[in-house]
Design a protein around this motif. Structure first.
Motif, PDB file in Angstrom:
ATOM      1  N   SER B  46     -29.184-148.063 -93.019  1.00  0.00           N
ATOM      2  CA  SER B  46     -30.570-148.141 -92.559  1.00  0.00           C
ATOM      3  C   SER B  46     -30.798-149.383 -91.706  1.00  0.00           C
ATOM      4  N   LEU B  50     -27.410-148.168 -88.234  1.00  0.00           N
ATOM      5  CA  LEU B  50     -28.423-147.359 -87.550  1.00  0.00           C
ATOM      6  C   LEU B  50     -28.784-147.990 -86.207  1.00  0.00           C
ATOM      7  N   LEU B 124     -32.003-140.043 -95.511  1.00  0.00           N
ATOM      8  CA  LEU B 124     -30.938-141.012 -95.229  1.00  0.00           C
ATOM      9  C   LEU B 124     -30.287-141.465 -96.528  1.00  0.00           C
ATOM     10  N   ALA B 130     -26.718-140.720 -91.558  1.00  0.00           N
ATOM     11  CA  ALA B 130     -26.977-141.859 -90.676  1.00  0.00           C
ATOM     12  C   ALA B 130     -26.508-141.589 -89.250  1.00  0.00           C
ATOM     13  N   VAL B 145     -42.306-142.094 -90.363  1.00  0.00           N
ATOM     14  CA  VAL B 145     -41.544-142.302 -91.583  1.00  0.00           C
ATOM     15  C   VAL B 145     -42.457-141.958 -92.746  1.00  0.00           C
ATOM     16  N   VAL B 155     -35.857-148.328 -92.078  1.00  0.00           N
ATOM     17  CA  VAL B 155     -35.718-147.405 -90.945  1.00  0.00           C
ATOM     18  C   VAL B 155     -36.800-147.708 -89.902  1.00  0.00           C
ATOM     19  N   THR B 158     -35.811-150.896 -88.061  1.00  0.00           N
ATOM     20  CA  THR B 158     -34.699-150.682 -87.133  1.00  0.00           C
ATOM     21  C   THR B 158     -35.164-149.877 -85.917  1.00  0.00           C
ATOM     22  N   VAL B 231     -38.563-139.124 -90.655  1.00  0.00           N
ATOM     23  CA  VAL B 231     -37.644-139.537 -91.707  1.00  0.00           C
ATOM     24  C   VAL B 231     -38.385-139.465 -93.032  1.00  0.00           C
TER      25      VAL B 231
END
Ligand SMILES: Cc1cc2nc3c(=O)[nH]c(=O)nc-3n(C[C@H](O)[C@H](O)[C@H](O)COP(=O)(O)OP(=O)(O)OC[C@H]3O[C@@H](n4cnc5c(N)ncnc54)[C@H](O)[C@@H]3O)c2cc1C
Ligand code: FES
Lengths: 120, 385
Positions: B46, B50, B124, B130, B145, B155, B158, B231
């Motif tokens: 994550s 990623l 994930l 991933a 998310v 996540v 990132t 996600v």
């Protein structure tokens, strides 16, 4: 090269002190009274081992728990895979000195890239 | 003991195999894993992996010169445990007889019912997850998310750094209130809004929009959030279905003692699937953190090799870290049950904090944001408290 670190009296047992040289080196004073010097940067990521958890002759990285043997630099478990360099320590007239190893350091990828002037 | 089978080939399984050899076990050692990969590290999935700054080779947990003398049975799913035969049954019909069994099957990401088969929707947990998410994030777009827990937050962080437009939806009124408590949960999840990532709290998700590919997240209050990628980060469930009916007591994972011993002799459980008794907390806990999966197998293996005749030491307080928006978050102990939280160093507004949780004046947990040194001291103090 012999580098003065600090006075022995200023480094209590169970404590570590970091020398801001490049790459940084740390001196550990164990609970049993022994002195060791190793590269300060964990070989996994950019973490200072002087911030870590000292137990016996081992220091645990403050981030992800890999432990390094202060006597040999060996690492016990992932995520770090490479040992840290060890350096010689001497005490003269109450002053701690470090004799730097001439081996190549095992720096983590992010730090090695930064030192090489590449992207972090 | 002539054969030990470790079921689950990730961090806890590898750590158990290492502990077995380190503690002198020299018999046959078989590690069974349903993924095709040798043990790899999940936390970077994550984060750096990623983001594309770490490659697959960097994820390997084994070192190049490691000689564990393990028979790896990869791509093999365990489907049952036969207590009379003392055997692990595998999906392909084989049975693996073993004198000692280590259960290390971890946890699996929870999905969103009804989202199966909809492109652009991800969970994930594994390297394959991933890879798929990384490739999709590379194309950019609007990411929603679902879930503001640690994985969801990482996540989001990132993806934000990769330049995506990010929204986080959290059903609770404060994200991370479970592990960190209301006050510090709000401070840590404030990192999202600091960076212009939208955070919607206190609202549930009703469903997803789109025919073959997702195009929106539909909220319970009637709003619809346009999305190119979704996600789902709504937690994980322990992978223990294969143990049903085996005689191994299950209760939110494998119910076991502080040293991993289960209700069956010769069977221990470690890692994310283990709901172990924590004498500090006076209760069973299933802790889904990396450091426990690494460290606790040593005690479980000692129990296995000694036939249960060793006294478990007091385990260290649970510890985890998280990296979000360039801030290193570290936590140790149990926040639940604390009656006060005080900031000992730094300032919450700067997201530079060392906070101590106390119960009746005694420290029970500590949180650090960019405070590794002080954090380590407090963590040590907790362990000896
Ligand atoms: C994206 C991500 C980020 C994370 N970040 C952090 C972090 O920053 N800090 C932190 O402390 N923790 C973090 N964690 C948690 C940490 O990775 C886990 O605690 C750790 O991986 C647990 O290890 P485990 O071996 O118990 O379980 P797992 O890693 O889940 O491994 C279990 C293995 O068993 C296999 N398996 C399952 N069922 C069967 C079966 N029936 N037969 C055969 N094999 C089976 C699975 O496929 C899997 O390979 C993160 C986790 C994820 C997913
Ligand atoms: S930074 Fe030291 S183990 Fe990860």
């Amino acid at each position: 090269m012999m580098i003065p670190a600090c006075r022995l009296a200023d480094l209590p047992r169970g404590e570590a002190t970091r020398l801001d040289i490049d790459p940084p080196v740390s001196v550990f004073h164990t609970d049993e009274g022994e002195l060791f010097a190793i590269d300060d940067t964990c070989t996994h990521q950019d973490a200072s081992l002087a911030d870590g958890w000292l137990e016996g002759c081992e220091v645990e990285c403050p981030l992800h728990a890999s432990k390094f043997d202060l006597r040999t630099g060996a690492v016990d478990a992932p995520p770090a895979k490479l040992p840290v360099r060890t350096h010689e320590v001497a005490v003269e007239d109450g002053m701690i000195y470090v004799r730097l190893s001439t081996d190549a350091p095992n720096l983590p990828p992010c730090v090695a890239a930064r030192l090489a002037g590449g992207p972090a | 003991m002539r054969t030990v089978a470790v079921v689950g080939a990730s961090l806890a399984g590898l750590s158990a195999a290492r502990s077995l050899r380190k503690q002198g076990y020299d018999g046959r050692l078989v590690v069974v894993g349903d993924e095709l990969h040798r043990p790899y590290d999940r936390p970077p999935l994550s984060k750096e992996f990623l983001a594309g700054t770490l490659g697959e080779a960097d994820l390997a947990l084994e070192t190049d010169d490691e000689e564990l003398g393990v028979e790896w049975l990869l791509g093999a799913r365990a489907t049952g445990l036969d207590r009379t035969e003392r055997a692990v049954r595998l999906a392909d019909g084989r049975a693996l007889r073993a004198d000692g069994i280590v259960i290390a099957t971890g946890a699996a990401a929870r999905g969103l019912p009804g989202s199966e088969g909809l492109a652009g929707v991800h969970t994930l947990r594994t390297l394959d997850d991933a890879r798929a998410l990384r490739d999709e994030l590379a194309a950019g777009g609007r990411l929603v998310v679902i879930g503001g827990g640690f994985i969801g937050a990482e996540v989001a962080s990132t993806a934000y750094a990769l330049g995506l437009d990010v929204t986080v939806v959290e059903v609770a009124s404060t994200p991370l209130a479970g592990p960190l408590g209301e006050t510090m949960g709000a401070v840590v999840s404030g990192l999202h809004t600091d960076h212009g990532v939208r955070l919607l709290c206190g609202v549930g998700v009703k469903g997803l929009g789109g025919e073959r590919k997702v195009d929106a997240v539909l909220l319970e209050d009637g709003r619809s959030l346009p999305a190119d990628i979704v996600v789902v980060g709504v937690g994980a469930r322990p992978c223990v279905e294969w143990l049903e009916g085996s005689g191994v007591a299950l209760d939110n994972g494998v119910k076991c003692g502080a040293d991993g011993r289960t209700s069956l002799a010769g069977v221990v459980a470690v890692g994310d699937c283990a709901n172990w008794y924590d004498p500090r907390a006076g209760a069973h806990r299933r802790v889904e953190h990396w450091t426990g999966a690494l460290e606790r197998p040593a005690a479980a293996v000692a129990t296995l090799l000694a036939g249960g005749a060793v006294e478990p030491g007091t385990p260290r307080p649970p510890y985890f870290w998280s990296d979000q928006y360039g801030v290193r978050i570290q936590f140790a102990g149990h926040a639940a049950g604390a009656d006060s939280v005080t900031v000992e160093q730094g300032a919450v507004d700067d997201r530079d904090v060392l906070a101590v949780y106390r119960r009746a004046g005694q420290p029970v947990a500590v949180l650090g944001m960019n405070q590794p040194r002080l954090f380590t001291r407090w963590r040590k103090q907790l362990a000896t408290a």
